[in-house]
Design an enzyme around this catalytic site. Structure first.
Site, PDB file in Angstrom:
ATOM      1  N   ASN A 129       0.846  -1.200   0.000  1.00 18.42           N
ATOM      2  CA  ASN A 129       0.000   0.000   0.000  1.00 18.42           C
ATOM      3  C   ASN A 129       0.879   1.246   0.000  1.00 18.42           C
ATOM      4  OD1 ASN A 129       0.551  -0.926   2.677  1.00 18.42           O
ATOM      5  ND2 ASN A 129      -1.207   0.134   3.528  1.00 18.42           N
ATOM      6  N   GLU A 172       0.338   5.242   0.648  1.00 21.47           N
ATOM      7  CA  GLU A 172      -0.585   6.288   1.102  1.00 21.47           C
ATOM      8  C   GLU A 172      -0.156   7.652   0.582  1.00 21.47           C
ATOM      9  OE1 GLU A 172      -1.011   5.636   5.349  1.00 21.47           O
ATOM     10  OE2 GLU A 172      -2.190   3.829   4.969  1.00 21.47           O
ATOM     11  N   CYS A 222      -4.151   0.524  -2.351  1.00 22.04           N
ATOM     12  CA  CYS A 222      -3.976  -0.716  -1.573  1.00 22.04           C
ATOM     13  C   CYS A 222      -2.892  -1.611  -2.194  1.00 22.04           C
ATOM     14  CB  CYS A 222      -5.269  -1.516  -1.562  1.00 22.04           C
ATOM     15  SG  CYS A 222      -6.583  -0.816  -0.574  1.00 22.04           S
ATOM     16  N   GLU A 232      -3.040  -4.804  -2.841  1.00 15.69           N
ATOM     17  CA  GLU A 232      -3.565  -5.740  -3.844  1.00 15.69           C
ATOM     18  C   GLU A 232      -3.656  -5.070  -5.210  1.00 15.69           C
ATOM     19  OE1 GLU A 232      -4.754  -4.987  -0.888  1.00 15.69           O
ATOM     20  OE2 GLU A 232      -5.819  -6.646   0.042  1.00 15.69           O
ATOM     21  N   CYS A 261     -10.014  -5.310   0.742  1.00  8.02           N
ATOM     22  CA  CYS A 261     -11.173  -4.395   0.796  1.00  8.02           C
ATOM     23  C   CYS A 261     -12.076  -4.623  -0.412  1.00  8.02           C
ATOM     24  CB  CYS A 261     -10.687  -2.946   0.860  1.00  8.02           C
ATOM     25  SG  CYS A 261     -10.220  -2.255  -0.742  1.00  8.02           S
ATOM     26  N   CYS A 283     -10.685  -3.603  -3.886  1.00  6.25           N
ATOM     27  CA  CYS A 283      -9.706  -4.569  -4.415  1.00  6.25           C
ATOM     28  C   CYS A 283     -10.390  -5.855  -4.873  1.00  6.25           C
ATOM     29  CB  CYS A 283      -8.643  -4.873  -3.364  1.00  6.25           C
ATOM     30  SG  CYS A 283      -7.527  -3.479  -3.111  1.00  6.25           S
TER      31      CYS A 283
HETATM   32  N1  THU Z   1      -5.244  -1.553   2.677  1.00  9.37           N
HETATM   33  C1  THU Z   1      -4.684  -2.394   1.761  1.00  9.37           C
HETATM   34  O1  THU Z   1      -3.566  -2.180   1.291  1.00  9.37           O
HETATM   35  N2  THU Z   1      -5.406  -3.465   1.382  1.00  9.37           N
HETATM   36  C2  THU Z   1      -6.664  -3.752   1.832  1.00  9.37           C
HETATM   37  O2  THU Z   1      -7.332  -4.606   1.283  1.00  9.37           O
HETATM   38  C3  THU Z   1      -7.173  -3.041   3.015  1.00  9.37           C
HETATM   39  C4  THU Z   1      -6.556  -1.725   3.265  1.00  9.37           C
HETATM   40  C5  THU Z   1      -4.469  -0.367   3.080  1.00  9.37           C
HETATM   41  C6  THU Z   1      -5.056   0.951   2.652  1.00  9.37           C
HETATM   42  C7  THU Z   1      -4.459   1.894   3.657  1.00  9.37           C
HETATM   43  O3  THU Z   1      -3.148   2.247   3.211  1.00  9.37           O
HETATM   44  C8  THU Z   1      -4.305   1.043   4.911  1.00  9.37           C
HETATM   45  O4  THU Z   1      -4.379  -0.310   4.478  1.00  9.37           O
HETATM   46  C9  THU Z   1      -5.377   1.312   5.952  1.00  9.37           C
HETATM   47  O5  THU Z   1      -6.640   1.211   5.401  1.00  9.37           O
END
Ligand code: THU
Length: 131
Positions: free
Chosen positions: A45, A47, A56, A58, A87, A90
């Site tokens: 991920n 940000e 994310c 994935e 999520c 994704c």
């Molecule tokens: N996140 C992912 O990378 N994958 C997911 O399926 C769930 C959430 C990340 C997004 C954000 O950077 C952090 O986790 C908190 O939500």
């Protein structure tokens, strides 16, 4: 008994997780996506200070793969601190390419559970509806 490919995916996902850029949530996620070709794509991920542009793990992995010409996938393994599942966004992006994808959820120390994407996104909307 952990099979060899699952172990390989786990190692790739953990390495990708170590690169996660998460100054806002501090929730680090790593993914490893196995293409039908046998190639493995890692993702983390990423940000952003404006929050919504973040991506994310994935989707990082799947966008890397598609941008290298791979469109058919066998397995994605996702590593988090506490066994978080992919999520909804994704799940939908994964569904575009592989209805029958195996989704393995893990932490750094444990493989927790394996799903089929169809269980995580029941009767999901896909490209065949627009064909
Ligand atoms: N996140 C992912 O990378 N994958 C997911 O399926 C769930 C959430 C990340 C997004 C954000 O950077 C952090 O986790 C908190 O939500």
């Amino acid at each position: 008994m952990l099979n060899e490919m699952t172990d390989k995916l786990w190692q790739v996902a953990k390495k990708a997780r170590s690169f996660a850029y998460t100054p806002y949530s501090n929730y680090k996620v790593g993914a490893a996506l196995l293409g039908r070709s046998g190639k493995i794509y890692g993702g983390c991920n990423v940000e952003n200070a404006a929050y919504s542009p973040g991506n994310c793990a994935e989707r990082t992995a799947i966008f890397k793969a598609v941008s290298e010409g791979e469109r058919d996938f066998v397995t994605i393994l996702v590593v988090t601190a506490n066994g978080g599942t992919p999520c909804g966004v994704c799940r939908q992006v994964l569904r575009e390419f592989s209805k029958d994808l195996e989704v393995i959820v893990a932490t750094e120390n444990t493989i927790i559970k394996s799903y089929r994407l169809n269980e995580l996104l029941l009767d999901g909307f896909g490209p065949e509806k627009l064909a």
